[in-house]
Design a protein around this motif. Sequence first.
Motif, PDB file in Angstrom:
ATOM      1  N   MET A   1       0.794  -1.218   0.121  1.00 27.29           N
ATOM      2  CA  MET A   1       0.015  -0.081   0.040  1.00 27.29           C
ATOM      3  C   MET A   1       0.911   1.370   0.208  1.00 27.29           C
ATOM      4  O   MET A   1       1.885   1.377   0.513  1.00 27.29           O
ATOM      5  CB  MET A   1      -0.784  -0.126   1.395  1.00 27.29           C
ATOM      6  CG  MET A   1      -1.659   1.357   1.291  1.00 27.29           C
ATOM      7  SD  MET A   1      -3.270   1.372   1.985  1.00 27.29           S
ATOM      8  CE  MET A   1      -3.068   0.843   3.674  1.00 27.29           C
ATOM      9  N   GLY A   2       0.497   2.253  -0.799  1.00 27.70           N
ATOM     10  CA  GLY A   2       1.178   3.531  -0.771  1.00 27.70           C
ATOM     11  C   GLY A   2       0.910   4.440   0.217  1.00 27.70           C
ATOM     12  O   GLY A   2      -0.310   4.525   0.723  1.00 27.70           O
ATOM     13  N   SER A   3       1.580   5.534   0.252  1.00 26.03           N
ATOM     14  CA  SER A   3       1.376   6.769   0.999  1.00 26.03           C
ATOM     15  C   SER A   3       1.847   7.918   0.719  1.00 26.03           C
ATOM     16  O   SER A   3       2.623   7.875  -0.229  1.00 26.03           O
ATOM     17  CB  SER A   3       1.840   6.435   2.575  1.00 26.03           C
ATOM     18  OG  SER A   3       3.079   6.327   2.767  1.00 26.03           O
ATOM     19  N   ILE A   4       1.272   8.957   0.927  1.00 21.82           N
ATOM     20  CA  ILE A   4       1.678  10.307   0.423  1.00 21.82           C
ATOM     21  C   ILE A   4       1.466  11.238   1.340  1.00 21.82           C
ATOM     22  O   ILE A   4       0.416  11.343   2.227  1.00 21.82           O
ATOM     23  CB  ILE A   4       1.033  10.649  -0.920  1.00 21.82           C
ATOM     24  CG1 ILE A   4       1.915  11.457  -1.685  1.00 21.82           C
ATOM     25  CG2 ILE A   4      -0.319  10.959  -0.769  1.00 21.82           C
ATOM     26  CD1 ILE A   4       1.674  11.270  -3.167  1.00 21.82           C
ATOM     27  N   VAL A   5       2.422  12.532   1.495  1.00 23.22           N
ATOM     28  CA  VAL A   5       2.283  13.340   2.551  1.00 23.22           C
ATOM     29  C   VAL A   5       2.994  14.623   1.789  1.00 23.22           C
ATOM     30  O   VAL A   5       3.718  14.659   1.364  1.00 23.22           O
ATOM     31  CB  VAL A   5       3.029  13.087   3.644  1.00 23.22           C
ATOM     32  CG1 VAL A   5       4.478  12.974   3.663  1.00 23.22           C
ATOM     33  CG2 VAL A   5       2.673  13.907   4.868  1.00 23.22           C
ATOM     34  N   ARG A  23       9.807  11.112   9.448  1.00 19.31           N
ATOM     35  CA  ARG A  23       8.697  10.720  10.459  1.00 19.31           C
ATOM     36  C   ARG A  23       7.533  10.493  10.020  1.00 19.31           C
ATOM     37  O   ARG A  23       6.625   9.424   9.991  1.00 19.31           O
ATOM     38  CB  ARG A  23       8.960  11.222  11.758  1.00 19.31           C
ATOM     39  CG  ARG A  23      10.044  10.823  12.528  1.00 19.31           C
ATOM     40  CD  ARG A  23       9.884  11.267  14.110  1.00 19.31           C
ATOM     41  NE  ARG A  23       9.682  12.898  14.000  1.00 19.31           N
ATOM     42  CZ  ARG A  23      10.527  13.717  14.349  1.00 19.31           C
ATOM     43  NH1 ARG A  23      12.030  13.203  14.117  1.00 19.31           N
ATOM     44  NH2 ARG A  23      10.555  14.894  14.192  1.00 19.31           N
ATOM     45  N   LEU A  24       7.148  11.397   9.083  1.00 16.47           N
ATOM     46  CA  LEU A  24       5.813  11.628   8.589  1.00 16.47           C
ATOM     47  C   LEU A  24       5.741  10.532   7.302  1.00 16.47           C
ATOM     48  O   LEU A  24       4.437   9.776   7.460  1.00 16.47           O
ATOM     49  CB  LEU A  24       5.502  12.970   7.907  1.00 16.47           C
ATOM     50  CG  LEU A  24       5.304  14.096   8.866  1.00 16.47           C
ATOM     51  CD1 LEU A  24       5.284  15.359   8.245  1.00 16.47           C
ATOM     52  CD2 LEU A  24       4.162  13.866   9.532  1.00 16.47           C
ATOM     53  N   ALA A  25       6.436  10.339   6.566  1.00 15.49           N
ATOM     54  CA  ALA A  25       6.364   9.725   5.466  1.00 15.49           C
ATOM     55  C   ALA A  25       6.820   8.193   5.523  1.00 15.49           C
ATOM     56  O   ALA A  25       6.239   7.028   4.797  1.00 15.49           O
ATOM     57  CB  ALA A  25       7.056  10.202   4.358  1.00 15.49           C
ATOM     58  N   GLY A  26       7.824   7.689   6.468  1.00 17.79           N
ATOM     59  CA  GLY A  26       8.236   6.429   7.005  1.00 17.79           C
ATOM     60  C   GLY A  26       9.389   6.222   5.735  1.00 17.79           C
ATOM     61  O   GLY A  26       9.828   6.962   5.210  1.00 17.79           O
ATOM     62  N   LEU A  39       7.170  17.233  -0.210  1.00 17.87           N
ATOM     63  CA  LEU A  39       6.327  16.211  -0.621  1.00 17.87           C
ATOM     64  C   LEU A  39       7.069  15.043  -0.471  1.00 17.87           C
ATOM     65  O   LEU A  39       8.309  14.887  -0.459  1.00 17.87           O
ATOM     66  CB  LEU A  39       6.141  16.242  -2.087  1.00 17.87           C
ATOM     67  CG  LEU A  39       5.151  17.330  -2.428  1.00 17.87           C
ATOM     68  CD1 LEU A  39       5.249  17.362  -4.191  1.00 17.87           C
ATOM     69  CD2 LEU A  39       3.971  17.459  -2.133  1.00 17.87           C
ATOM     70  N   ALA A  40       6.593  14.077  -0.011  1.00 17.00           N
ATOM     71  CA  ALA A  40       7.147  12.707   0.311  1.00 17.00           C
ATOM     72  C   ALA A  40       6.041  11.523  -0.091  1.00 17.00           C
ATOM     73  O   ALA A  40       4.666  11.648   0.023  1.00 17.00           O
ATOM     74  CB  ALA A  40       7.486  12.314   1.666  1.00 17.00           C
ATOM     75  N   ALA A  41       6.690  10.421  -0.703  1.00 14.38           N
ATOM     76  CA  ALA A  41       5.724   9.400  -1.248  1.00 14.38           C
ATOM     77  C   ALA A  41       6.316   7.900  -1.059  1.00 14.38           C
ATOM     78  O   ALA A  41       7.353   7.771  -1.189  1.00 14.38           O
ATOM     79  CB  ALA A  41       5.424   9.476  -2.782  1.00 14.38           C
ATOM     80  N   ARG A  42       5.481   7.073  -0.775  1.00 11.90           N
ATOM     81  CA  ARG A  42       6.104   5.702  -0.701  1.00 11.90           C
ATOM     82  C   ARG A  42       4.914   4.646  -1.305  1.00 11.90           C
ATOM     83  O   ARG A  42       3.944   4.750  -0.957  1.00 11.90           O
ATOM     84  CB  ARG A  42       6.173   5.264   0.636  1.00 11.90           C
ATOM     85  CG  ARG A  42       6.542   3.814   1.089  1.00 11.90           C
ATOM     86  CD  ARG A  42       6.765   3.657   2.365  1.00 11.90           C
ATOM     87  NE  ARG A  42       5.305   3.889   3.024  1.00 11.90           N
ATOM     88  CZ  ARG A  42       5.224   3.805   4.496  1.00 11.90           C
ATOM     89  NH1 ARG A  42       6.096   3.525   5.075  1.00 11.90           N
ATOM     90  NH2 ARG A  42       4.217   4.136   5.058  1.00 11.90           N
ATOM     91  N   PRO A  43       5.513   3.963  -2.364  1.00 12.23           N
ATOM     92  CA  PRO A  43       6.744   3.562  -2.837  1.00 12.23           C
ATOM     93  C   PRO A  43       7.132   4.649  -3.569  1.00 12.23           C
ATOM     94  O   PRO A  43       6.635   5.898  -3.677  1.00 12.23           O
ATOM     95  CB  PRO A  43       6.713   2.466  -3.717  1.00 12.23           C
ATOM     96  CG  PRO A  43       4.984   2.457  -4.140  1.00 12.23           C
ATOM     97  CD  PRO A  43       4.325   2.885  -3.120  1.00 12.23           C
ATOM     98  N   ARG A  44       8.626   4.935  -3.769  1.00 14.51           N
ATOM     99  CA  ARG A  44       9.248   5.927  -4.309  1.00 14.51           C
ATOM    100  C   ARG A  44       8.662   6.218  -5.543  1.00 14.51           C
ATOM    101  O   ARG A  44       8.916   5.489  -6.841  1.00 14.51           O
ATOM    102  CB  ARG A  44      10.750   5.446  -4.685  1.00 14.51           C
ATOM    103  CG  ARG A  44      11.499   5.199  -3.299  1.00 14.51           C
ATOM    104  CD  ARG A  44      12.855   4.862  -3.515  1.00 14.51           C
ATOM    105  NE  ARG A  44      13.420   4.531  -2.208  1.00 14.51           N
ATOM    106  CZ  ARG A  44      14.165   5.257  -1.531  1.00 14.51           C
ATOM    107  NH1 ARG A  44      14.167   6.727  -1.850  1.00 14.51           N
ATOM    108  NH2 ARG A  44      14.569   5.031  -0.388  1.00 14.51           N
TER     109      ARG A  44
END
Length: 119
Positions: A1-5, A23-26, A39-44
């Motif tokens: 699962m992805g995440s974005i901040v 810390r916010l993005a992991g 901006l930060a996103a996972r996966p890259r």
Amino acid sequence: MGSIVGWLSYGTDLTEEPAAIMRLAGEDTDSWVTPRLALAARPRSIRSLRTPGGVVAVGLSGQLQNRGPLGETLRQRSRSVTDDDADLVLHNHLAWGESMPERLDGIFASPSGTSGTNG
């Protein structure tokens, strides 16, 4: 699962806060940081491109369903467009600005930001 901040700061210089952004993005996160916007996103999945107005960056969590037709349209404008979903969203943003969501089909979240020539 992805995440974005995303983080917009009116006081703190975000380039001095890399640990807070992580810390916010992991872990295993792609990030783009300027003094006021991060901006930060996972996966890259963050792509950026220098333009005459500054650096434009987009993050993407999810996937596009219209990758083929969108890519064909964008490659008529720029040869540097790849089939990578985040790259397609970046070039879509550059080509159509605020009307870009009308051209996207899929399940995704995609924040974008521009760092002016002064950062």
